[in-house]
Scaffold this active site. Structure first.
Site, PDB file in Angstrom:
ATOM      1  N   SER A   1      90.411  38.211  61.355  1.00 14.37           N
ATOM      2  CA  SER A   1      90.226  38.389  62.802  1.00 14.37           C
ATOM      3  C   SER A   1      89.407  37.248  63.392  1.00 14.37           C
ATOM      4  O   SER A   1      88.820  36.441  62.663  1.00 14.37           O
ATOM      5  CB  SER A   1      89.525  39.726  63.088  1.00 14.37           C
ATOM      6  OG  SER A   1      88.223  39.736  62.512  1.00 14.37           O
TER       7      SER A   1
ATOM      8  N   LEU B   1      87.623  34.069  64.940  1.00 16.80           N
ATOM      9  CA  LEU B   1      87.693  32.630  64.688  1.00 16.80           C
ATOM     10  C   LEU B   1      88.469  32.338  63.408  1.00 16.80           C
ATOM     11  O   LEU B   1      89.243  31.380  63.346  1.00 16.80           O
ATOM     12  CB  LEU B   1      86.284  32.042  64.573  1.00 16.80           C
ATOM     13  CG  LEU B   1      85.322  32.264  65.746  1.00 16.80           C
ATOM     14  CD1 LEU B   1      83.973  31.616  65.451  1.00 16.80           C
ATOM     15  CD2 LEU B   1      85.910  31.721  67.038  1.00 16.80           C
TER      16      LEU B   1
ATOM     17  N   ASP C   1      89.047  38.148  52.764  1.00 20.28           N
ATOM     18  CA  ASP C   1      88.393  39.068  53.695  1.00 20.28           C
ATOM     19  C   ASP C   1      88.149  40.404  53.007  1.00 20.28           C
ATOM     20  O   ASP C   1      88.896  40.804  52.112  1.00 20.28           O
ATOM     21  CB  ASP C   1      89.278  39.275  54.932  1.00 20.28           C
ATOM     22  CG  ASP C   1      88.479  39.698  56.157  1.00 20.28           C
ATOM     23  OD1 ASP C   1      88.341  38.877  57.076  1.00 20.28           O
ATOM     24  OD2 ASP C   1      87.973  40.842  56.178  1.00 20.28           O
TER      25      ASP C   1
ATOM     26  N   VAL D   1      82.022  38.222  50.016  1.00 22.02           N
ATOM     27  CA  VAL D   1      81.529  36.855  49.807  1.00 22.02           C
ATOM     28  C   VAL D   1      80.149  36.818  49.150  1.00 22.02           C
ATOM     29  O   VAL D   1      79.744  35.781  48.631  1.00 22.02           O
ATOM     30  CB  VAL D   1      81.499  36.044  51.124  1.00 22.02           C
ATOM     31  CG1 VAL D   1      82.903  35.819  51.651  1.00 22.02           C
ATOM     32  CG2 VAL D   1      80.612  36.713  52.168  1.00 22.02           C
TER      33      VAL D   1
ATOM     34  N   SER E   1      76.025  28.914  64.454  1.00 18.66           N
ATOM     35  CA  SER E   1      76.018  29.485  65.805  1.00 18.66           C
ATOM     36  C   SER E   1      74.978  28.746  66.619  1.00 18.66           C
ATOM     37  O   SER E   1      74.008  28.209  66.060  1.00 18.66           O
ATOM     38  CB  SER E   1      75.664  30.977  65.757  1.00 18.66           C
ATOM     39  OG  SER E   1      75.354  31.476  67.044  1.00 18.66           O
TER      40      SER E   1
ATOM     41  N   TYR F   1      69.950  37.214  62.604  1.00 17.21           N
ATOM     42  CA  TYR F   1      71.157  36.413  62.825  1.00 17.21           C
ATOM     43  C   TYR F   1      70.807  34.931  62.943  1.00 17.21           C
ATOM     44  O   TYR F   1      71.428  34.077  62.289  1.00 17.21           O
ATOM     45  CB  TYR F   1      71.861  36.905  64.086  1.00 17.21           C
ATOM     46  CG  TYR F   1      73.143  36.184  64.413  1.00 17.21           C
ATOM     47  CD1 TYR F   1      74.246  36.265  63.583  1.00 17.21           C
ATOM     48  CD2 TYR F   1      73.261  35.425  65.582  1.00 17.21           C
ATOM     49  CE1 TYR F   1      75.434  35.621  63.879  1.00 17.21           C
ATOM     50  CE2 TYR F   1      74.442  34.769  65.893  1.00 17.21           C
ATOM     51  CZ  TYR F   1      75.521  34.869  65.044  1.00 17.21           C
ATOM     52  OH  TYR F   1      76.704  34.218  65.345  1.00 17.21           O
TER      53      TYR F   1
ATOM     54  N   LYS G   1      71.919  31.790  60.433  1.00 20.31           N
ATOM     55  CA  LYS G   1      72.700  30.658  60.922  1.00 20.31           C
ATOM     56  C   LYS G   1      71.912  29.351  60.846  1.00 20.31           C
ATOM     57  O   LYS G   1      72.482  28.277  60.621  1.00 20.31           O
ATOM     58  CB  LYS G   1      73.171  30.927  62.354  1.00 20.31           C
ATOM     59  CG  LYS G   1      74.159  32.089  62.465  1.00 20.31           C
ATOM     60  CD  LYS G   1      75.413  31.859  61.627  1.00 20.31           C
ATOM     61  CE  LYS G   1      76.465  32.918  61.848  1.00 20.31           C
ATOM     62  NZ  LYS G   1      77.706  32.679  61.079  1.00 20.31           N
TER      63      LYS G   1
ATOM     64  N   PHE H   1      82.045  33.038  72.191  1.00 22.72           N
ATOM     65  CA  PHE H   1      83.491  33.021  72.020  1.00 22.72           C
ATOM     66  C   PHE H   1      84.067  34.429  72.092  1.00 22.72           C
ATOM     67  O   PHE H   1      83.370  35.424  71.850  1.00 22.72           O
ATOM     68  CB  PHE H   1      83.862  32.388  70.674  1.00 22.72           C
ATOM     69  CG  PHE H   1      84.025  30.894  70.734  1.00 22.72           C
ATOM     70  CD1 PHE H   1      85.269  30.305  70.551  1.00 22.72           C
ATOM     71  CD2 PHE H   1      82.938  30.077  71.003  1.00 22.72           C
ATOM     72  CE1 PHE H   1      85.429  28.929  70.630  1.00 22.72           C
ATOM     73  CE2 PHE H   1      83.074  28.697  71.081  1.00 22.72           C
ATOM     74  CZ  PHE H   1      84.335  28.120  70.891  1.00 22.72           C
TER      75      PHE H   1
ATOM     76  N   THR I   1      85.625  37.181  70.511  1.00 23.85           N
ATOM     77  CA  THR I   1      85.774  37.694  69.156  1.00 23.85           C
ATOM     78  C   THR I   1      85.970  39.205  69.245  1.00 23.85           C
ATOM     79  O   THR I   1      85.785  39.795  70.318  1.00 23.85           O
ATOM     80  CB  THR I   1      84.516  37.392  68.322  1.00 23.85           C
ATOM     81  OG1 THR I   1      83.390  38.057  68.940  1.00 23.85           O
ATOM     82  CG2 THR I   1      84.251  35.894  68.242  1.00 23.85           C
TER      83      THR I   1
END
Length: 253
Positions: free
Chosen positions: A15, A17, A36, A58, A146, A159, A163, A192, A194
Site C-alpha cells: 500500500s 508509497l 509485506d 522486517v 520523513s 516516529y 526516522k 503524502f 497514504t
C-alpha cells in the site's frame, strides 16, 4: 543503473508509497517482489503488477533471511531494494493523564522503522556482493525517512527518532558499501496521501495540503516513486537524503 530486467524488492509494497513504487518498477520492466506483513493485500497488488509477494516481518532477522531466499528463487538476485515498511505512532512524551509514553510503543517504532530498515538492507547487501557488477555498480538501496526527522511535531518523539536514525545511517552505510559498488540513498517525504492520511476527512486533508508552500497539496505516492526511479538511474546519487516535501517546514502541531 537501468531498471528493465532487474529484480527489485519493495518492503511495505502492499500500500501507499511502497505500492506506487512497486507499480513504477514493474512498469519500467523490473521483476518485483513485494515484502509485506499483510500477505492478502501484498499478494493482490503483486498479482496486479505481475510480481510476487513474500510475507515477512522486517524486524525478524530469520524471517527476512528466508524472504530474501524466496525472492531470489523466484526472480534471481535482487539489485534494487526500496524500504517503505513503517509505522507512524502519535503519542506524547507525557500524556494529558500524566502518564509517560509507554516504552513498548517507543521501542516498537524504533524496531520497525529503524531496526527493520537496517535488518533488511544489511542482509540484502550481503547477498548482493557476490553478484557480478553491472557496469560500474552492483545495486541500489533506497530508504524512507520523513521530514519528521528534522521537524518532528508534538506527539512524534518515537516516529521522529526512528526516522532520524534512518537519516543518520545513510552516509555511513553508503561508505560501508561503496567498495562493493552498492549505492545507498534516503528519501524524506513530507505530507503524502497514504492509507493513514485517507482516514482523515477531506477537509483535514485539504487543510494539511494548504500548509505546503508549493504545490499547496498533499504529495502523491507516484511522485515518491518518480524520485525512486531517478535515484536508481543516476549513478552519482549516493549517501544523501532528499527531502520530497514542497518546501514545507513543519510547525510544532
Amino acid at each position: 543503473m537501468q531498471i528493465e530486467g532487474l529484480t527489485a524488492i519493495v518492503t511495505g509494497g502492499a500500500s501507499g508509497l511502497g505500492a506506487a513504487t512497486a507499480s513504477m518498477l514493474s512498469a519500467e520492466g523490473a521483476k518485483v517482489i513485494i515484502l509485506d506483513r499483510d500477505h492478502e493485500a501484498g499478494d493482490a497488488h503483486a498479482r496486479a503488477i505481475g510480481g510476487r509477494c513474500v510475507t515477512a516481518d522486517v524486524t525478524d532477522e530469520e524471517a527476512v533471511a528466508k524472504a530474501l531466499v524466496q525472492a531470489e528463487s523466484a526472480f534471481g538476485i535482487a539489485r534494487i531494494l526500496v524500504n517503505c515498511a513503517g509505522v507512524a505512532p502519535s503519542i506524547k512524551t507525557v500524556g494529558r493523564d500524566g502518564n509517560p509514553h509507554k516504552l513498548g510503543d517507543f521501542r516498537r517504532a524504533i524496531e520497525i522503522n529503524l531496526v527493520g530498515t537496517f535488518n533488511i538492507l544489511s542482509q540484502f547487501a550481503a547477498r548482493l556482493i557476490s553478484a557480478e557488477p553491472l557496469g560500474e555498480e552492483r545495486g541500489v538501496i533506497v530508504n524512507t525517512a520523513s521530514v519528521a526527522a528534522y521537524d518532528g511535531q508534538i506527539g512524534q518523539a518515537a516516529y521522529a527518532a526512528s526516522k532520524s536514525g534512518i537519516v543518520g545511517l545513510t552516509l555511513p552505510v553508503a561508505r560501508d558499501l561503496a567498495r562493493e559498488k552498492i549505492r545507498v540513498m534516503t528519501i524524506a517525504p513530507g505530507i503524502f496521501i497514504t492509507p493513514m492520511m485517507m482516514g482523515f476527512s477531506q477537509a483535514v486533508q485539504d487543510s494539511l495540503g494548504q500548509q505546503v508552500p508549493h504545490p499547496s497539496r498533499l504529495g502523491r505516492p507516484e511522485e515518491y516513486a518518480d524520485l525512486v526511479r531517478s535515484i536508481i538511474v543516476n549513478p552519482m546519487l549516493n549517501g544523501e537524503v532528499i527531502r520530497l516535501d514542497g518546501a514545507i517546514r513543519m510547525g510544532p502541531r
